[in-house]
Design a protein around this motif. Structure first.
Motif, mmCIF file in Angstrom:
data_model
loop_
_atom_site.group_PDB
_atom_site.id
_atom_site.type_symbol
_atom_site.label_atom_id
_atom_site.label_comp_id
_atom_site.label_asym_id
_atom_site.label_seq_id
_atom_site.Cartn_x
_atom_site.Cartn_y
_atom_site.Cartn_z
ATOM 1 N N ASP A 1 57.478 -56.538 54.266
ATOM 2 C CA ASP A 1 56.747 -55.417 54.455
ATOM 3 C C ASP A 1 55.776 -56.170 56.142
ATOM 4 O OD1 ASP A 1 57.902 -53.781 52.473
ATOM 5 O OD2 ASP A 1 56.069 -54.939 51.239
ATOM 6 N N HIS B 1 59.663 -47.865 55.888
ATOM 7 C CA HIS B 1 60.812 -48.901 55.811
ATOM 8 C C HIS B 1 61.993 -47.925 56.934
ATOM 9 C CE1 HIS B 1 59.642 -52.570 54.015
ATOM 10 N NE2 HIS B 1 59.521 -51.733 53.050
ATOM 11 N N SER C 1 65.111 -52.710 48.923
ATOM 12 C CA SER C 1 63.331 -54.051 49.280
ATOM 13 C C SER C 1 63.909 -54.582 47.965
ATOM 14 C CB SER C 1 62.699 -53.440 50.129
ATOM 15 O OG SER C 1 62.486 -52.404 49.092
ATOM 16 N N HIS D 1 55.003 -45.941 51.991
ATOM 17 C CA HIS D 1 55.871 -47.072 52.587
ATOM 18 C C HIS D 1 57.193 -46.942 52.880
ATOM 19 C CE1 HIS D 1 55.336 -51.519 51.634
ATOM 20 N NE2 HIS D 1 56.910 -51.616 51.524
HETATM 21 ZN ZN ZN Z 1 58.450 -53.098 51.399
#
Ligand code: ZN
Ligand code: KG4
Length: 343
Positions: A303, A113, A136, A109
């Motif tokens: 997200d 980003h 984040s 993840h």
């Molecule tokens: Zn995220």
């Protein structure tokens, strides 16, 4: 190559369809009801992903005008995130890939980003090196991206993430969840010099961040001024502006130092906090000194599955062993992880 991607690491159920690097559709369903609890409840998040994943995937396919049988590659977030939530998207993706007999790519993840800054741009413009600041609700990382999947972590938070510092302050100020966008809005009319919240420095590391101190100092400050009894719109705006300024200064100063030390003139900022107006303004000033600054295009900061799809496709494209991904849907390596071991 037509790919399908799913993202379920936290509280967004998302699916996207991409044609190579190009996004054809990106459907996001946000679990807004967590705000009633003041934060994400992991078990409820996983159950909601289970309820939504098929419907969201079907609408991503239909918006892209494609059928599931057209898909040639599947990507899903495998780490880091809430384990129960990750398991939904990861197993959904692996099972689909197995049934269709197509390659499966597990995606980190954080990588996604980092690559979200490339979304919507022509592949010829994907240039390295750059400094990536990922901010984040769950992560704060400073990375030197040297090439595709050649990343060096320079710094990270030793306690709370930047978004978490905004969200916790939102609660202390009685604004609700998530606090980031609310504080940003109130800060616009506030005076950032109203109060000097301490900037956290981490011993022995110039690039690590710490945000738990600034949140505690806000708590003590509110008690000291007896905030509940003296509260006005103006006071709230001034506190928001001062608090936001402390977080942004810390992010800005360390990122700039990392760029200077590594002699890199390009900085890419991503993650939910990257839309913060004060942060954007601060970094944009650097353009006057020859820096190239970029933020993800609208919709790609928080997200989303499009960033998972692009990262999965790039990982596949630049891999020397394509067969490896054919085995991934059967592979125990493609499992959900809380943390990011495979950076
Ligand atoms: Zn995220
Ligand atoms: O990237 P993201 O959607 O989710 C995670 O992967 O964590 O980021 C969500 C975070 C929340 O903490 C939220 O408060 C913060 O991004 N955020 C903001 C703003 N908009 C969202 N923080 C500061 N200013 C904003 N305008």
């Amino acid at each position: 190559m037509l790919s399908l991607a799913v993202e379920t690491s936290c509280d967004e159920t998302s699916a996207a369809v991409l044609d190579n690097e190009k996004v054809l559709s990106n459907v996001i369903s946000s679990q807004v009801f967590h705000s009633d609890f003041g934060g994400v409840i992991p078990e409820i998040a996983s159950r909601e992903h289970l309820l939504k994943i098929t419907e969201i995937t079907e609408s991503a396919l239909s918006l892209a005008g494609r059928k599931i049988s057209d898909i040639e590659l599947i990507s899903a977030t495998s780490e880091p995130g809430l384990i129960g939530a990750l398991l939904v998207g990861l197993n959904f993706g692996k099972s689909l890939a197995m049934c269709l007999n197509i390659p499966f790519v597990p995606v980190n993840h954080i990588h996604s980003h980092l690559y979200s800054n490339f979304l919507g741009k022509e592949p010829e413009s994907y240039k390295f090196p750059f400094i990536s600041l990922i901010v984040s609700g769950g992560h704060t990382l400073l990375i030197l991206a040297e090439d595709f999947f050649k990343h060096k972590i320079l710094g990270r938070t030793v306690d709370d993430a930047a978004g978490e510092a905004f969200d916790k302050a939102g609660k202390l100020l009685g604004l609700g969840y998530p606090g980031g966008p609310l504080i940003d809005k109130l800060a616009v009319s506030g005076n950032r010099d109203y109060h000097k919240f301490p900037l956290a420095y981490v011993k022995h590391s110039r690039f690590d961040f710490s945000f738990s101190g600034v949140k505690t100092s806000l708590l003590y400050f509110l008690r000291e001024i007896n905030f509940e009894n003296v509260k006005t719109e103006k006071l709230l705006s001034d506190i928001c502006a001062s608090y936001q300024n402390a977080i942004v200064r810390s992010l800005f100063e360390k990122t700039l130092l990392a760029a200077e030390e590594n002699e890199v003139r390009e900085i890419k900022i991503s993650g939910g906090v990257s839309v913060n107006s004060c942060l954007q303004k601060e970094f944009r000033h650097l353009e006057n000194s020859g820096y190239k600054i970029s933020f993800p295009e609208t919709g790609y900061s928080t997200d989303n599955a499009a960033m998972i799809g692009l990262t999965g496709y790039l990982k596949y494209k630049y891999s020397g062993d394509k067969d490896y991904f054919m085995r991934e849907s059967f592979n125990h390596n493609a499992k959900a992880r809380l943390d990011y071991e495979n950076f």
